[in-house]
Design a protein around this motif. Structure first.
Motif, PDB file in Angstrom:
ATOM      1  N   VAL A   1       0.849  -1.188   0.000  1.00 17.21           N
ATOM      2  CA  VAL A   1       0.000   0.000   0.000  1.00 17.21           C
ATOM      3  C   VAL A   1       0.887   1.241   0.000  1.00 17.21           C
ATOM      4  N   ASP A   2       0.277   2.396  -0.069  1.00 18.11           N
ATOM      5  CA  ASP A   2       1.048   3.642  -0.098  1.00 18.11           C
ATOM      6  C   ASP A   2       1.977   3.742   1.108  1.00 18.11           C
ATOM      7  N   GLY A   3       3.153   4.314   0.880  1.00 17.30           N
ATOM      8  CA  GLY A   3       4.151   4.420   1.947  1.00 17.30           C
ATOM      9  C   GLY A   3       3.744   5.336   3.081  1.00 17.30           C
ATOM     10  N   MET A   4       2.885   6.344   2.787  1.00 17.71           N
ATOM     11  CA  MET A   4       2.433   7.294   3.813  1.00 17.71           C
ATOM     12  C   MET A   4       3.597   8.001   4.495  1.00 17.71           C
ATOM     13  N   GLU A   5       4.551   8.440   3.683  1.00 21.36           N
ATOM     14  CA  GLU A   5       5.700   9.167   4.213  1.00 21.36           C
ATOM     15  C   GLU A   5       5.241  10.372   5.027  1.00 21.36           C
ATOM     16  N   GLY A   6       5.965  10.639   6.107  1.00 23.69           N
ATOM     17  CA  GLY A   6       5.652  11.766   6.971  1.00 23.69           C
ATOM     18  C   GLY A   6       4.646  11.462   8.049  1.00 23.69           C
ATOM     19  N   GLN A   7       4.020  10.266   8.012  1.00 21.13           N
ATOM     20  CA  GLN A   7       3.013   9.908   9.013  1.00 21.13           C
ATOM     21  C   GLN A   7       3.526   8.870  10.012  1.00 21.13           C
ATOM     22  N   TRP A   8       4.762   8.413   9.831  1.00 18.02           N
ATOM     23  CA  TRP A   8       5.295   7.365  10.698  1.00 18.02           C
ATOM     24  C   TRP A   8       5.890   7.974  11.963  1.00 18.02           C
ATOM     25  N   ARG A   9       5.900   7.199  13.019  1.00 20.41           N
ATOM     26  CA  ARG A   9       6.413   7.670  14.300  1.00 20.41           C
ATOM     27  C   ARG A   9       7.874   8.099  14.170  1.00 20.41           C
ATOM     28  N   ASP A  10       8.200   9.156  14.882  1.00 21.10           N
ATOM     29  CA  ASP A  10       9.582   9.636  14.962  1.00 21.10           C
ATOM     30  C   ASP A  10      10.221   9.871  13.596  1.00 21.10           C
ATOM     31  N   GLY A  11       9.400  10.158  12.596  1.00 21.30           N
ATOM     32  CA  GLY A  11       9.936  10.443  11.274  1.00 21.30           C
ATOM     33  C   GLY A  11      10.544   9.255  10.570  1.00 21.30           C
ATOM     34  N   LEU A  12      10.134   8.029  10.906  1.00 20.54           N
ATOM     35  CA  LEU A  12      10.710   6.833  10.289  1.00 20.54           C
ATOM     36  C   LEU A  12      10.492   6.832   8.773  1.00 20.54           C
ATOM     37  N   ASP A  13      11.470   6.323   8.064  1.00 19.03           N
ATOM     38  CA  ASP A  13      11.402   6.176   6.612  1.00 19.03           C
ATOM     39  C   ASP A  13      10.739   4.838   6.298  1.00 19.03           C
ATOM     40  N   PRO A  14       9.567   4.840   5.632  1.00 20.24           N
ATOM     41  CA  PRO A  14       8.888   3.565   5.348  1.00 20.24           C
ATOM     42  C   PRO A  14       9.664   2.660   4.406  1.00 20.24           C
ATOM     43  N   TRP A  15      10.647   3.210   3.679  1.00 19.20           N
ATOM     44  CA  TRP A  15      11.383   2.411   2.696  1.00 19.20           C
ATOM     45  C   TRP A  15      12.738   1.961   3.230  1.00 19.20           C
ATOM     46  N   LYS A  16      12.851   1.964   4.551  1.00 20.96           N
ATOM     47  CA  LYS A  16      14.094   1.537   5.192  1.00 20.96           C
ATOM     48  C   LYS A  16      13.749   0.753   6.452  1.00 20.96           C
ATOM     49  N   ILE A  17      14.408  -0.371   6.681  1.00 15.67           N
ATOM     50  CA  ILE A  17      14.202  -1.149   7.902  1.00 15.67           C
ATOM     51  C   ILE A  17      14.795  -0.386   9.085  1.00 15.67           C
ATOM     52  N   THR A  18      13.987  -0.179  10.111  1.00 13.08           N
ATOM     53  CA  THR A  18      14.452   0.437  11.356  1.00 13.08           C
ATOM     54  C   THR A  18      14.062  -0.475  12.506  1.00 13.08           C
ATOM     55  N   VAL A  19      15.039  -0.930  13.273  1.00 15.17           N
ATOM     56  CA  VAL A  19      14.787  -1.837  14.395  1.00 15.17           C
ATOM     57  C   VAL A  19      14.715  -1.042  15.688  1.00 15.17           C
ATOM     58  N   THR A  20      13.614  -1.216  16.415  1.00 17.25           N
ATOM     59  CA  THR A  20      13.432  -0.615  17.732  1.00 17.25           C
ATOM     60  C   THR A  20      12.909  -1.691  18.670  1.00 17.25           C
ATOM     61  N   GLY A  21      13.735  -2.144  19.597  1.00 18.15           N
ATOM     62  CA  GLY A  21      13.323  -3.229  20.483  1.00 18.15           C
ATOM     63  C   GLY A  21      13.045  -4.483  19.687  1.00 18.15           C
ATOM     64  N   ASP A  22      11.840  -5.031  19.848  1.00 16.85           N
ATOM     65  CA  ASP A  22      11.466  -6.268  19.161  1.00 16.85           C
ATOM     66  C   ASP A  22      10.826  -5.994  17.800  1.00 16.85           C
ATOM     67  N   ARG A  23      10.752  -4.739  17.399  1.00 18.75           N
ATOM     68  CA  ARG A  23      10.065  -4.396  16.162  1.00 18.75           C
ATOM     69  C   ARG A  23      11.037  -3.988  15.055  1.00 18.75           C
ATOM     70  N   ALA A  24      10.735  -4.442  13.842  1.00 19.22           N
ATOM     71  CA  ALA A  24      11.458  -3.990  12.652  1.00 19.22           C
ATOM     72  C   ALA A  24      10.435  -3.289  11.764  1.00 19.22           C
ATOM     73  N   TYR A  25      10.556  -1.955  11.673  1.00 18.35           N
ATOM     74  CA  TYR A  25       9.607  -1.142  10.938  1.00 18.35           C
ATOM     75  C   TYR A  25       9.984  -1.064   9.459  1.00 18.35           C
ATOM     76  N   GLY A  26       8.980  -0.902   8.617  1.00 21.24           N
ATOM     77  CA  GLY A  26       9.203  -0.704   7.188  1.00 21.24           C
ATOM     78  C   GLY A  26       7.987  -1.158   6.401  1.00 21.24           C
ATOM     79  N   ARG A  27       7.692  -0.448   5.311  1.00 16.43           N
ATOM     80  CA  ARG A  27       6.531  -0.825   4.509  1.00 16.43           C
ATOM     81  C   ARG A  27       6.795  -2.150   3.800  1.00 16.43           C
ATOM     82  N   GLY A  28       5.914  -3.101   4.032  1.00 12.49           N
ATOM     83  CA  GLY A  28       6.055  -4.430   3.435  1.00 12.49           C
ATOM     84  C   GLY A  28       6.685  -5.452   4.353  1.00 12.49           C
ATOM     85  N   THR A  29       7.159  -5.023   5.529  1.00  8.26           N
ATOM     86  CA  THR A  29       7.762  -5.997   6.444  1.00  8.26           C
ATOM     87  C   THR A  29       6.761  -7.077   6.833  1.00  8.26           C
TER      88      THR A  29
END
Length: 460
Positions: free
Chosen positions: A96-124
């Motif tokens: 679905v749409d990446g929705m850039e600018g709406q993710w917590r802490d300015g996360l980039d939806p097109w990049k894997i970001t690991v925080t604790g037990d979570r790996a964020y990213g569109r399509g993960t």
């Protein structure tokens, strides 16, 4: 080498960081299919990342153009012996749409970001992470067996699932012989919970329809006309209330499924729907009476109001609106006479004094599932329990909609879905993520399952 060796290899792949690095390369492709503006990215995902990955596992593959020309498909095959079982697998690389600018802490939806037990990213979670897990497990089994799987494997990857898989059925029908298999295994959607491995055999269907009440152009002063002009919003609210009551219970018999069988009730007897702390709590006294939460979610039909509009909620005027509109969706299970529902709704509204309500369907997904007593189901459940020590939840069908009917009806395969996400993954929203703990367990589950498939001397 042994089953334990295959599982150990896939764990090492995870702990080394190689799995997340590989997934990160896939997430970086901006494969949004809903806005129609990423055809080169959709094609590149298959050509540049999926074909090489499958080629490394000794799959031959080719791209097939879709009948609509919107996005291509990838069909891949690894063949070892005509006597061995053949599994067909599925995944989709569009998101679905990446929705850039709406993710917590300015996360980039097109990049894997690991925080604790979570790996964020569109399509993960939906669906790059899930088919990446299955491919990684195939690799581990092949390495543990010295370059062979012990079974035949086929893959079909599409790039249009998020737009309703418009060409998938035609592609599968046209390439029926090429996709012939003994078993279908897919991974999409969430588990029952993060803690419990899950198998589901199909999915509920979905029919979206609009209710429109258009009485006149523009609004008319409520002081001058109140009491003598019909209010379309009032009419619409009462029309909906004649279909579903204030506790979410269906009132129109044509929308209900057949009564639950003892077999379905038995399958769901140990299934508990227990949201985690960051998921919404279940509503009390909501839904069909006499059913458990699991039966309501996985074995019954529900009518949901998705959207309503009349006038301006931001700037309401002292006026009677001229029109009101609503979008409803019926989620339905196998056995529902869905072809009769739309006309039944029209007749019901007409008979209950709402002939002015226009009813039109705009979207529909089929309901389907494998036979719950298929020997493949017990085999898969035993494999999952062997790996994890946990009895998996076996659901007759997923609560949402997936193109399972293509594999169950068009290709006539027993269908098994092993999801690797969880209900709170935020798919289709900002902050989509996978849980690393679930991902590691899912990798071991699939390595164990593929190892066990290679141990079968012939299809079940």
């Amino acid at each position: 080498m042994t089953r334990t060796d295959a599982i150990g290899r896939v764990r090492q792949h995870f702990h080394s960081g190689d799995f997340l690095a590989e997934l990160g390369r896939r997430v970086a492709y901006r494969t949004e299919s809903q806005n129609g503006g990423r055809p080169s990215e959709l094609r590149a995902y298959l050509e540049d990342t999926m074909r090489p990955s499958l080629s490394d596992l000794d799959f031959t593959s080719r791209l097939i153009e879709s009948p609509s020309g919107k996005s291509p498909f990838l069909i891949a095959e690894h063949h070892e012996s005509a006597d061995r079982p053949t599994v067909l697998m599925y995944g989709h690389g569009d998101v679905v749409d990446g929705m850039e600018g709406q993710w917590r802490d300015g996360l980039d939806p097109w990049k894997i970001t690991v925080t604790g037990d979570r790996a964020y990213g569109r399509g993960t979670a939906d669906n790059k992470g899930q088919h990446s897990i299955n491919i990684a497990a195939l690799r581990a089994v092949r390495e543990a067996r010295g370059g062979r799987l012990g079974f035949n494997a086929k893959f079909i990857l599409e790039m249009g699932e998020e737009t309703g898989s418009p060409d998938l059925n035609q592609i599968c029908a046209d390439h029926r012989d090429e996709l012939k298999a003994d078993l279908f295994v897919g991974s999409d959607g969430p588990r029952l919970s993060a803690q419990r491995p899950t198998i589901f055999l199909g999915c509920r269907g979905g029919m979206r329809f609009h209710l429109d009440v258009v009485l006149r152009e523009g609004g008319h002063h409520s002081g001058n006309w109140g009491g003598v002009l019909a209010n379309p919003a009032t009419i619409l609210a009462n029309a909906i209330a004649s279909l579903v009551d204030g506790r979410g219970r269906l009132k129109l018999e044509a929308m209900k499924p057949p009564r639950l069988s003892n077999q379905i009730r038995a399958a769901l007897a140990d299934v508990k729907v227990e949201p985690s702390a960051d998921e919404p709590a279940l509503s009390e006294n909501w839904g069909e009476e006499g059913l458990s939460a699991a039966e309501r979610l996985y074995a019954w039909n529900t009518l949901e109001v998705l959207a309503m509009s009349s006038g301006s909620i931001a700037k309401p005027a002292n006026a009677i609106p001229g029109q009101a509109r609503a979008v409803l969706q019926l989620r339905f299970v196998v056995g529902t006479e869905i072809d009769k529902v739309l006309e039944a709704v029209r007749a019901h509204l007409r008979d209950h004094g709402f002939p002015m309500v226009e009813v039109r369907a705009t979207q529909s997904f089929a309901a389907s599932r494998a036979e719950i007593d298929s020997p493949w189901i017990k085999w898969a459940a035993d494999s999952v329990q062997h790996t994890t020590g946990k009895a998996p939840a076996v659901l007759p069908n997923f609560g949402g909609s997936l193109p399972n009917d293509v594999f169950a009806e068009t290709l006539k395969l027993p269908t098994i879905w092993l999801p690797h996400s969880y209900p709170g993954c935020s798919q289709h929203a900002p902050d989509e993520h996978i849980l690393l703990s679930v991902t590691e367990e899912a990798l071991t589950i699939m390595a164990g399952l593929f190892w066990d498939l290679g141990e079968l001397p012939r299809p079940l």
